[in-house]
Design an enzyme around this catalytic site. Sequence first.
Site, short mmCIF file in Angstrom:
data_model
loop_
_atom_site.label_atom_id
_atom_site.label_comp_id
_atom_site.label_asym_id
_atom_site.label_seq_id
_atom_site.Cartn_x
_atom_site.Cartn_y
_atom_site.Cartn_z
N ASP A 1 0.87 -1.18 0.00
CA ASP A 1 0.00 0.00 0.00
C ASP A 1 0.91 1.22 0.00
O ASP A 1 1.82 1.33 0.84
CB ASP A 1 -0.87 0.03 1.25
CG ASP A 1 -1.98 -1.01 1.22
OD1 ASP A 1 -1.98 -1.85 0.30
OD2 ASP A 1 -2.84 -0.98 2.12
N SER B 1 8.45 3.26 4.43
CA SER B 1 9.67 3.38 3.64
C SER B 1 9.33 3.35 2.17
O SER B 1 8.28 3.83 1.76
CB SER B 1 10.66 2.27 4.01
OG SER B 1 11.94 2.57 3.47
N HIS C 1 4.71 -7.54 -0.17
CA HIS C 1 4.43 -8.84 -0.76
C HIS C 1 5.14 -8.96 -2.10
O HIS C 1 5.72 -7.99 -2.61
CB HIS C 1 2.92 -9.01 -0.94
CG HIS C 1 2.14 -8.97 0.34
ND1 HIS C 1 1.50 -10.06 0.89
CD2 HIS C 1 1.91 -7.94 1.22
CE1 HIS C 1 0.90 -9.73 2.01
NE2 HIS C 1 1.13 -8.44 2.23
#
Length: 429
Positions: free
Chosen positions: A194, A379, A272
Amino acid sequence: MASPRIRFPYVKRYKLFIFWSTIILAFTEFHQFGPRYITEHWVLPNLFFDTNIMAQSSLKQYLRSLRWTPLPVGVGLALIAFQQYRHTRKREAAKLGQLEPCDCLADEWEVEAYKLLPLRSFSRAWGWVNGLELPEWSRKSVLGLFVRTYGCNMAEAEVEDLNKYKCLSELFRRTLKDGLRPLDMSASVVSPVDGRILSFGIVSCGMLDQVKGVSYPLRKFLGPNCWSEGGPMVVNKDDDDCFHRSCLRDCENNTLYQCVIYLAPGDYHRFHSCADWKVNFRRHFPGELLSVNPSIAAWVRNLFVLNERVTYVGHWKYGFLSMTAVGATNVGSVRVYFDDDLNTNEKKWNSSIFHDKYFKEKSIELSRGGEFGEFNLGSTVVLVFEAPKDTTICVDIGQKVRMGQALFRIPNSYVGKARSEIVHPGPQR
């Protein structure tokens, strides 16, 4: 004729408040302690010396006579605020088209001064604070403050009750409810996180885009090519285009693409797999822990080259693929689930040395949406991969994306399968 005055409608009020507050603080410091204190206490190396030494000694003795003395905190903060004010004016002028993005970049001395800040120590201290177990009676107020400040959507969290999180670290690494991040199976490359898109597109002559108008070399970002078939690849250290070609398996039909995604503190912090691929190599670059906030990315040249980062390299259906997790201030800890040997944000480090690991015995097979690792706080993730030249880009700069959302589509890669006909592969945590 005088040039028209530039107006800056996008300058946030809190920045102006910080600027003027530090100016007032500086003057308060001056009036409280007086000019004698100011002249006797500096942080910068003032050239106080004895005139007798100048008359009788050599230049070497003169240089030894220079001494460091402290400066009031208020004056230092005022200087930082002034630099931030100048940077804000430049950035807003660039938004209005009156400056090129490169004109807003920091000077070399400003970057070096920024690097002198003890950001690694601060990040380790912040990690220690994050891991402190909070008393149950304080969790709702302390964690709730963070949730409200950064706009975390706790309705998506698998555990919504803040009292169930023992520390801030557990809140950062929270899991999501099943089915909230469905994969777009019509896309060959999906978003691994996200976040917000900082840059994307085709890699041109071995140069990656940091933000629009600011680029950095791929060879410095990935380091020497030791993962290609046939052993270590030796290329001219200054030839970016040669390094670019060394990463391609099919130079005629394919090209390299890149995408940079920034995770804000309130975002879901697990990352992911972006595609179906095999990981066979890891490279860890110890480095700085400068902020990767978009405003800093537009100010510091080669930011992602300077910062600590972990790059995983492998191959997929179309050739080369790499996924890099970039560390940042307060994000020194990067954990990858299948790599227990990885240690980031260490006390002692050397920026000229990187650490390689080969997954020789068995390559790590990953599928789109499969769990990869996690950050603390927020990050950046950088994707660089090889794909056919007719690949379609599905995002735009500044766009908010969710994990599993389409980033790139390759024509005819899933012929005859509409999105509604594809069964979801399972919950993504």
